[in-house]
Write an enzyme that holds these catalytic residues in place. Structure first.
Site, PDB file in Angstrom:
ATOM      1  N   GLY A 103       0.803  -1.217   0.000  1.00 48.89           N
ATOM      2  CA  GLY A 103       0.000   0.000   0.000  1.00 48.89           C
ATOM      3  C   GLY A 103       0.835   1.266   0.000  1.00 48.89           C
ATOM      4  N   LEU A 157       0.498   3.664  -2.208  1.00 55.16           N
ATOM      5  CA  LEU A 157       0.948   3.439  -3.578  1.00 55.16           C
ATOM      6  C   LEU A 157       1.562   4.679  -4.221  1.00 55.16           C
ATOM      7  CD1 LEU A 157      -2.016   1.267  -4.891  1.00 55.16           C
ATOM      8  CD2 LEU A 157       0.071   0.540  -3.719  1.00 55.16           C
ATOM      9  N   HIS A 212       4.359   1.371  -8.074  1.00 50.19           N
ATOM     10  CA  HIS A 212       3.311   0.346  -7.954  1.00 50.19           C
ATOM     11  C   HIS A 212       2.367   0.398  -9.168  1.00 50.19           C
ATOM     12  CE1 HIS A 212       4.061   1.199  -3.498  1.00 50.19           C
ATOM     13  NE2 HIS A 212       4.339  -0.085  -3.595  1.00 50.19           N
ATOM     14  N   GLY A 233       8.680  -5.637  -8.734  1.00 51.52           N
ATOM     15  CA  GLY A 233       9.565  -4.569  -9.183  1.00 51.52           C
ATOM     16  C   GLY A 233      11.032  -4.950  -9.083  1.00 51.52           C
ATOM     17  N   LYS A 248      13.217  -2.966  -8.444  1.00 49.76           N
ATOM     18  CA  LYS A 248      13.692  -2.186  -7.293  1.00 49.76           C
ATOM     19  C   LYS A 248      14.115  -3.097  -6.133  1.00 49.76           C
ATOM     20  CE  LYS A 248      13.294   1.015  -3.888  1.00 49.76           C
ATOM     21  NZ  LYS A 248      12.431   0.410  -2.901  1.00 49.76           N
TER      22      LYS A 248
HETATM   23  P1  AMP Z   1       6.066  -2.544  -1.571  1.00 51.10           P
HETATM   24  O1  AMP Z   1       4.711  -1.938  -1.465  1.00 51.10           O
HETATM   25  O2  AMP Z   1       7.169  -1.583  -1.282  1.00 51.10           O
HETATM   26  O3  AMP Z   1       6.186  -3.864  -0.877  1.00 51.10           O
HETATM   27  O4  AMP Z   1       6.276  -2.878  -3.118  1.00 51.10           O
HETATM   28  C1  AMP Z   1       5.347  -3.648  -3.824  1.00 51.10           C
HETATM   29  C2  AMP Z   1       5.892  -3.946  -5.206  1.00 51.10           C
HETATM   30  O5  AMP Z   1       6.177  -2.713  -5.881  1.00 51.10           O
HETATM   31  C3  AMP Z   1       7.211  -4.729  -5.176  1.00 51.10           C
HETATM   32  O6  AMP Z   1       7.205  -5.683  -6.228  1.00 51.10           O
HETATM   33  C4  AMP Z   1       8.240  -3.659  -5.409  1.00 51.10           C
HETATM   34  O7  AMP Z   1       9.439  -4.147  -6.011  1.00 51.10           O
HETATM   35  C5  AMP Z   1       7.496  -2.743  -6.371  1.00 51.10           C
HETATM   36  N1  AMP Z   1       8.073  -1.394  -6.350  1.00 51.10           N
HETATM   37  C6  AMP Z   1       8.353  -0.635  -5.265  1.00 51.10           C
HETATM   38  N2  AMP Z   1       8.942   0.521  -5.631  1.00 51.10           N
HETATM   39  C7  AMP Z   1       9.044   0.485  -6.996  1.00 51.10           C
HETATM   40  C8  AMP Z   1       9.575   1.371  -7.985  1.00 51.10           C
HETATM   41  N3  AMP Z   1      10.104   2.551  -7.644  1.00 51.10           N
HETATM   42  N4  AMP Z   1       9.505   1.006  -9.278  1.00 51.10           N
HETATM   43  C9  AMP Z   1       8.964  -0.192  -9.632  1.00 51.10           C
HETATM   44  N5  AMP Z   1       8.431  -1.076  -8.749  1.00 51.10           N
HETATM   45  C10 AMP Z   1       8.488  -0.741  -7.452  1.00 51.10           C
END
Ligand code: AMP
Length: 288
Positions: A32, A34, A38, A148, A150
């Site tokens: 979340g 977002l 995301h 991601g 990332k």
């Molecule tokens: P999180 O909400 O941080 O657990 O991230 C959820 C998904 O979004 C994961 O697959 C992350 O790798 C991806 N994600 C987070 N930040 C980025 C970004 N800046 N660019 C691309 N994907 C991202």
């Protein structure tokens, strides 16, 4: 209208309906709060799936005891609005008690790959990630799931889990979305003070410099890491957790850079810990 699903039984019902209707289901797991990173995963999922489920779950098992679970930023209404605008029709938003009821005792753990990089300062983190991703796969029954770049180590760990446990899910990797100054978008960027935020571009600058050195012919990982460390250490606020140049398959150190190389950094700025990485293809020496 976006459909918000809160229970596993409801999620199963929707998953079965979609599959029975012949839909191709994509899953985008998130915690979340977002941002455009995301949303790019949702767009990517919609390229290969006609129905996308976005999960929002701040997963307690992937946080260490001293980490930011309680402080993790949340804004469900805004998230649901963004998901709908991005074109996904379903949000899976279970409560912690639904996912981890009393007596919960089963975990999924990938060995080896989780021992270094983020695994050193976050020893239980990936066990929490692979457990929740397995549970999301079981609840949503997706054909594909988008992650991601990332979180590069997370991607490799999940790919290994899918292979080893024979999950029938295609893992799709989407590129890192950045701010104009190169800082990777992250829900945790809100923790940064204005001064720390000014230092944050040093991560990507260091990674780009490392990549440029390799492209200019440097093959000594020590030299690449030393240069990157110096650039991050030159910032007033960044405290290095790790700076690594490792082999992409095993996340293991190399005596000479060759093949798929992962340059990865983790840096503390006050209470925020930021990670970033780039992937570099180094032509293998062909025996003469
Ligand atoms: P999180 O909400 O941080 O657990 O991230 C959820 C998904 O979004 C994961 O697959 C992350 O790798 C991806 N994600 C987070 N930040 C980025 C970004 N800046 N660019 C691309 N994907 C991202």
């Amino acid at each position: 209208m976006i459909e918000v699903i809160q229970t596993i039984s409801h999620m199963h019902q929707v998953a079965d309906q979609l599959r029975n209707a012949g839909d191709r289901v994509g899953l985008v797991p998130t915690m979340g709060y977002l941002h455009e990173g995301h949303l790019s995963l949702i767009t990517r999922a919609l390229e290969d799936a006609n129905q996308v489920v976005v999960s929002i779950f701040v997963n307690p098992t992937q946080f260490g005891p001293k980490e930011d679970l309680a402080a993790y930023p949340r804004d469900l209404d805004r998230d649901l609005d963004l998901i709908e605008k991005a074109g996904a029709k379903f949000a899976y938003v279970p409560e912690v008690e639904e996912v981890y009821p009393e007596g919960f005792a089963t975990y999924v753990n990938v060995e080896g790959l989780t021992d270094n990089l983020c695994g050193i300062s976050r020893p239980e983190h990936f066990k929490g990630v692979t457990t929740i991703v397995s549970k999301l796969f079981a609840a949503v029954k997706p054909h594909l799931a988008v992650f991601g770049q990332k979180d590069a180590q997370q991607v490799l760990v999940i790919q290994r889990m899918v292979r080893d446990l024979n999950f029938d899910v295609e893992v799709v990797v989407a590129p890192t979305v950045r701010e104009a100054d190169g800082v990777a978008k992250s829900s945790r960027n809100v923790y940064l003070t204005p001064e720390e935020r000014q230092d944050a571009p040093a991560l990507y600058r260091a990674l780009q410099k490392g990549k440029a050195l390799i492209e200019a012919g440097v093959r000594d990982p020590e030299e690449v890491v030393r240069t990157m460390r110096a650039m991050i250490n030159a910032t007033p606020y960044g405290q290095i957790d790790y700076v690594e140049a490792v082999d992409m398959d095993q996340l293991a150190p190399m005596s000479a850079l060759s093949g798929q190389v992962l340059l990865a950094v983790a840096v503390y700025f006050g209470k925020a810990r930021l990670i970033d990485n780039v992937w570099v293809e180094v032509p293998r020496k062909t025996p003469s």
